[in-house]
Design a protein around this motif. Structure first.
Motif, mmCIF file in Angstrom:
data_model
loop_
_atom_site.group_PDB
_atom_site.id
_atom_site.type_symbol
_atom_site.label_atom_id
_atom_site.label_comp_id
_atom_site.label_asym_id
_atom_site.label_seq_id
_atom_site.Cartn_x
_atom_site.Cartn_y
_atom_site.Cartn_z
ATOM 1 N N VAL A 44 0.906 -1.236 -0.095
ATOM 2 C CA VAL A 44 0.060 -0.066 0.053
ATOM 3 C C VAL A 44 0.991 1.234 0.159
ATOM 4 O O VAL A 44 1.771 1.309 0.993
ATOM 5 C CB VAL A 44 -0.979 0.147 1.229
ATOM 6 C CG1 VAL A 44 -1.648 1.308 1.369
ATOM 7 C CG2 VAL A 44 -2.158 -1.171 1.323
ATOM 8 N N PRO A 46 1.849 4.975 0.372
ATOM 9 C CA PRO A 46 1.487 5.880 1.171
ATOM 10 C C PRO A 46 0.759 7.347 0.226
ATOM 11 O O PRO A 46 0.856 7.521 -0.885
ATOM 12 C CB PRO A 46 2.814 6.732 1.660
ATOM 13 C CG PRO A 46 3.755 6.481 0.663
ATOM 14 C CD PRO A 46 3.415 5.199 0.200
ATOM 15 N N ASP A 47 -0.093 7.905 0.875
ATOM 16 C CA ASP A 47 -1.021 8.899 0.141
ATOM 17 C C ASP A 47 0.069 9.916 -0.295
ATOM 18 O O ASP A 47 1.046 10.385 0.412
ATOM 19 C CB ASP A 47 -1.902 9.646 1.058
ATOM 20 C CG ASP A 47 -3.036 8.588 1.209
ATOM 21 O OD1 ASP A 47 -3.297 7.795 0.437
ATOM 22 O OD2 ASP A 47 -3.912 8.857 2.306
ATOM 23 N N PRO A 48 -0.102 10.625 -1.383
ATOM 24 C CA PRO A 48 0.871 11.655 -1.880
ATOM 25 C C PRO A 48 0.604 12.922 -0.852
ATOM 26 O O PRO A 48 -0.412 13.236 -0.439
ATOM 27 C CB PRO A 48 0.515 11.874 -3.509
ATOM 28 C CG PRO A 48 -0.811 11.514 -3.416
ATOM 29 C CD PRO A 48 -0.938 10.439 -2.402
ATOM 30 N N PRO A 49 1.745 13.633 -0.811
ATOM 31 C CA PRO A 49 1.591 14.774 0.110
ATOM 32 C C PRO A 49 0.522 15.882 -0.593
ATOM 33 O O PRO A 49 0.389 15.902 -1.793
ATOM 34 C CB PRO A 49 3.041 15.427 0.263
ATOM 35 C CG PRO A 49 3.709 14.814 -0.927
ATOM 36 C CD PRO A 49 2.984 13.562 -1.226
ATOM 37 N N PRO A 50 -0.208 16.553 0.251
ATOM 38 C CA PRO A 50 -0.931 17.476 -0.347
ATOM 39 C C PRO A 50 -0.441 18.563 -0.997
ATOM 40 O O PRO A 50 0.811 19.000 -0.696
ATOM 41 C CB PRO A 50 -2.025 18.012 0.896
ATOM 42 C CG PRO A 50 -0.901 17.752 2.110
ATOM 43 C CD PRO A 50 -0.178 16.541 1.992
ATOM 44 N N SER A 51 -1.213 19.196 -2.048
ATOM 45 C CA SER A 51 -0.408 20.181 -2.741
ATOM 46 C C SER A 51 -0.557 21.510 -2.083
ATOM 47 O O SER A 51 -1.559 21.726 -1.453
ATOM 48 C CB SER A 51 -1.204 20.374 -4.046
ATOM 49 O OG SER A 51 -0.794 21.657 -4.768
#
Length: 57
Positions: A44, A46-51
């Motif tokens: 899984v 990780p979620d990409p960092p927020p813009s």
């Protein structure tokens, strides 16, 4: 399974262990590659960092 003497059980066990060792020595790289390739599909990410350009709401 038939009833075996203790000596026969130990000899069969040692034989199977030896055959498995030989099999892994010959095909171990392929076995590891097989499982490594399949485990990569189950990772899984990780979620990409927020813009930083997106507003928080």
């Amino acid at each position: 399974m038939p009833r075996l003497s203790d000596d026969a059980v130990v000899q069969i066990h040692n034989f199977i262990g030896h055959v498995l060792d030989l099999f892994e020595a010959r095909y171990g790289d392929q076995i590891h590659r097989y499982y490594d390739e399949r485990s990569a599909h189950n990772i899984v990410a990780p979620d990409p960092p927020p813009s930083l350009d997106d507003p928080p709401f």
